[in-house]
Design a protein around this motif. Structure first.
Motif, PDB file in Angstrom:
ATOM      1  N   PRO A  37       0.818  -1.228   0.000  1.00 37.38           N
ATOM      2  CA  PRO A  37       0.000   0.000   0.000  1.00 37.38           C
ATOM      3  C   PRO A  37       0.848   1.273   0.000  1.00 37.38           C
ATOM      4  O   PRO A  37       0.480   2.260  -0.642  1.00 37.38           O
ATOM      5  N   GLN A  38       1.978   1.233   0.685  1.00 31.65           N
ATOM      6  CA  GLN A  38       2.860   2.403   0.698  1.00 31.65           C
ATOM      7  C   GLN A  38       3.391   2.699  -0.703  1.00 31.65           C
ATOM      8  O   GLN A  38       3.403   3.853  -1.137  1.00 31.65           O
ATOM      9  N   ILE A  39       3.801   1.680  -1.409  1.00 29.88           N
ATOM     10  CA  ILE A  39       4.344   1.865  -2.754  1.00 29.88           C
ATOM     11  C   ILE A  39       3.241   2.334  -3.712  1.00 29.88           C
ATOM     12  O   ILE A  39       3.452   3.237  -4.522  1.00 29.88           O
ATOM     13  N   ILE A  40       2.060   1.742  -3.623  1.00 28.86           N
ATOM     14  CA  ILE A  40       0.971   2.105  -4.527  1.00 28.86           C
ATOM     15  C   ILE A  40       0.501   3.533  -4.266  1.00 28.86           C
ATOM     16  O   ILE A  40       0.356   4.333  -5.205  1.00 28.86           O
ATOM     17  N   ILE A  41       0.277   3.876  -3.009  1.00 34.61           N
ATOM     18  CA  ILE A  41      -0.182   5.233  -2.681  1.00 34.61           C
ATOM     19  C   ILE A  41       0.896   6.260  -3.021  1.00 34.61           C
ATOM     20  O   ILE A  41       0.604   7.327  -3.564  1.00 34.61           O
ATOM     21  N   GLY A  42       2.154   5.930  -2.735  1.00 35.17           N
ATOM     22  CA  GLY A  42       3.242   6.843  -3.078  1.00 35.17           C
ATOM     23  C   GLY A  42       3.360   7.072  -4.571  1.00 35.17           C
ATOM     24  O   GLY A  42       3.598   8.190  -5.024  1.00 35.17           O
ATOM     25  N   ILE A  44       0.904   6.805  -6.795  1.00 38.93           N
ATOM     26  CA  ILE A  44      -0.243   7.596  -7.253  1.00 38.93           C
ATOM     27  C   ILE A  44      -0.049   9.066  -6.906  1.00 38.93           C
ATOM     28  O   ILE A  44      -0.281   9.952  -7.738  1.00 38.93           O
ATOM     29  N   ILE A  45       0.408   9.342  -5.681  1.00 36.73           N
ATOM     30  CA  ILE A  45       0.660  10.735  -5.280  1.00 36.73           C
ATOM     31  C   ILE A  45       1.764  11.347  -6.139  1.00 36.73           C
ATOM     32  O   ILE A  45       1.653  12.482  -6.604  1.00 36.73           O
ATOM     33  N   GLY A  46       2.833  10.601  -6.372  1.00 36.10           N
ATOM     34  CA  GLY A  46       3.925  11.108  -7.202  1.00 36.10           C
ATOM     35  C   GLY A  46       3.501  11.335  -8.643  1.00 36.10           C
ATOM     36  O   GLY A  46       3.932  12.297  -9.284  1.00 36.10           O
ATOM     37  N   PHE A  47       2.660  10.464  -9.168  1.00 34.89           N
ATOM     38  CA  PHE A  47       2.159  10.628 -10.530  1.00 34.89           C
ATOM     39  C   PHE A  47       1.323  11.899 -10.647  1.00 34.89           C
ATOM     40  O   PHE A  47       1.451  12.657 -11.616  1.00 34.89           O
ATOM     41  N   ILE A  48       0.482  12.154  -9.660  1.00 30.13           N
ATOM     42  CA  ILE A  48      -0.335  13.371  -9.667  1.00 30.13           C
ATOM     43  C   ILE A  48       0.546  14.608  -9.531  1.00 30.13           C
ATOM     44  O   ILE A  48       0.339  15.607 -10.231  1.00 30.13           O
ATOM     45  N   LEU A  49       1.533  14.557  -8.643  1.00 26.23           N
ATOM     46  CA  LEU A  49       2.433  15.703  -8.476  1.00 26.23           C
ATOM     47  C   LEU A  49       3.227  15.991  -9.743  1.00 26.23           C
ATOM     48  O   LEU A  49       3.424  17.144 -10.114  1.00 26.23           O
ATOM     49  N   ARG A  56       8.998  19.628 -18.385  1.00 27.43           N
ATOM     50  CA  ARG A  56      10.428  19.489 -18.631  1.00 27.43           C
ATOM     51  C   ARG A  56      10.792  18.019 -18.552  1.00 27.43           C
ATOM     52  O   ARG A  56       9.928  17.142 -18.443  1.00 27.43           O
ATOM     53  N   PHE A  57      12.080  17.753 -18.596  1.00 26.06           N
ATOM     54  CA  PHE A  57      12.578  16.382 -18.556  1.00 26.06           C
ATOM     55  C   PHE A  57      12.238  15.706 -17.238  1.00 26.06           C
ATOM     56  O   PHE A  57      11.944  14.511 -17.195  1.00 26.06           O
ATOM     57  N   THR A  58      12.242  16.464 -16.144  1.00 29.94           N
ATOM     58  CA  THR A  58      11.954  15.873 -14.843  1.00 29.94           C
ATOM     59  C   THR A  58      10.497  15.421 -14.730  1.00 29.94           C
ATOM     60  O   THR A  58      10.205  14.468 -14.019  1.00 29.94           O
ATOM     61  N   LYS A  59       9.605  16.070 -15.442  1.00 30.22           N
ATOM     62  CA  LYS A  59       8.210  15.638 -15.447  1.00 30.22           C
ATOM     63  C   LYS A  59       8.092  14.264 -16.087  1.00 30.22           C
ATOM     64  O   LYS A  59       7.395  13.395 -15.578  1.00 30.22           O
ATOM     65  N   ASN A  60       8.793  14.071 -17.188  1.00 31.25           N
ATOM     66  CA  ASN A  60       8.760  12.773 -17.868  1.00 31.25           C
ATOM     67  C   ASN A  60       9.386  11.678 -17.010  1.00 31.25           C
ATOM     68  O   ASN A  60       8.893  10.547 -16.991  1.00 31.25           O
ATOM     69  N   ILE A  61      10.447  11.996 -16.310  1.00 27.70           N
ATOM     70  CA  ILE A  61      11.059  11.017 -15.411  1.00 27.70           C
ATOM     71  C   ILE A  61      10.071  10.610 -14.331  1.00 27.70           C
ATOM     72  O   ILE A  61       9.924   9.431 -14.012  1.00 27.70           O
ATOM     73  N   GLY A  62       9.379  11.585 -13.748  1.00 28.75           N
ATOM     74  CA  GLY A  62       8.408  11.291 -12.706  1.00 28.75           C
ATOM     75  C   GLY A  62       7.258  10.442 -13.207  1.00 28.75           C
ATOM     76  O   GLY A  62       6.870   9.460 -12.567  1.00 28.75           O
ATOM     77  N   ILE A  63       6.712  10.800 -14.356  1.00 26.12           N
ATOM     78  CA  ILE A  63       5.565  10.056 -14.880  1.00 26.12           C
ATOM     79  C   ILE A  63       5.955   8.627 -15.238  1.00 26.12           C
ATOM     80  O   ILE A  63       5.298   7.667 -14.819  1.00 26.12           O
ATOM     81  N   PHE A  64       7.030   8.448 -15.999  1.00 25.65           N
ATOM     82  CA  PHE A  64       7.421   7.104 -16.418  1.00 25.65           C
ATOM     83  C   PHE A  64       7.958   6.281 -15.254  1.00 25.65           C
ATOM     84  O   PHE A  64       7.764   5.055 -15.218  1.00 25.65           O
ATOM     85  N   GLY A  65       8.599   6.915 -14.293  1.00 22.79           N
ATOM     86  CA  GLY A  65       9.076   6.187 -13.121  1.00 22.79           C
ATOM     87  C   GLY A  65       7.927   5.627 -12.301  1.00 22.79           C
ATOM     88  O   GLY A  65       7.970   4.474 -11.856  1.00 22.79           O
ATOM     89  N   VAL A  69       6.862   1.708 -11.603  1.00 21.11           N
ATOM     90  CA  VAL A  69       6.660   1.140 -10.267  1.00 21.11           C
ATOM     91  C   VAL A  69       5.274   0.517 -10.155  1.00 21.11           C
ATOM     92  O   VAL A  69       5.121  -0.588  -9.606  1.00 21.11           O
ATOM     93  N   LEU A  70       4.250   1.180 -10.672  1.00 21.68           N
ATOM     94  CA  LEU A  70       2.902   0.622 -10.608  1.00 21.68           C
ATOM     95  C   LEU A  70       2.770  -0.648 -11.439  1.00 21.68           C
ATOM     96  O   LEU A  70       2.056  -1.580 -11.045  1.00 21.68           O
ATOM     97  N   LEU A  71       3.446  -0.717 -12.567  1.00 22.18           N
ATOM     98  CA  LEU A  71       3.406  -1.943 -13.373  1.00 22.18           C
ATOM     99  C   LEU A  71       4.011  -3.120 -12.612  1.00 22.18           C
ATOM    100  O   LEU A  71       3.472  -4.225 -12.622  1.00 22.18           O
ATOM    101  N   PHE A  72       5.141  -2.896 -11.957  1.00 20.93           N
ATOM    102  CA  PHE A  72       5.784  -3.978 -11.225  1.00 20.93           C
ATOM    103  C   PHE A  72       5.092  -4.284  -9.905  1.00 20.93           C
ATOM    104  O   PHE A  72       5.269  -5.365  -9.354  1.00 20.93           O
TER     105      PHE A  72
END
Length: 88
Positions: A37-42, A44-49, A56-65, A69-72
């Protein structure tokens, strides 16, 4: 302010990957019922943020990262338990 959303998102993603890799290698810092639950909630929160951050490039890193994590965390175990370990 939007730049900080991306930095927070990447930090959450790094923390989630670190905790998941520790769990994967058998090092239990917290009970197993808390890890997923910690990984899933984290993620989702990170994806929204990262969605609110600057484009910029950091947005793409955040979204794909966080998608990685959610896929795995969700899709990977679901596929393995359904198609590979389907016998008792």
């Amino acid at each position: 302010m939007k730049r900080y959303f991306n930095i927070i998102s990447i930090t959450i993603c790094g923390f989630n990957i670190f905790v998941y890799s520790l769990f994967f290698f058998g090092i239990d810092l917290v009970p197993d019922e808390v890890v997923f639950p910690q990984i899933i909630i984290g993620s989702i929160i990170g994806f929204i943020l990262s969605g609110f951050g600057t484009k910029r490039f950091t947005k793409n890193i955040g979204i794909f990262g966080h998608i990685f994590v959610l896929l795995f965390t969700i899709v990977g175990p679901l596929i393995v338990s359904t198609f590979i370990w389907n016998e008792p």
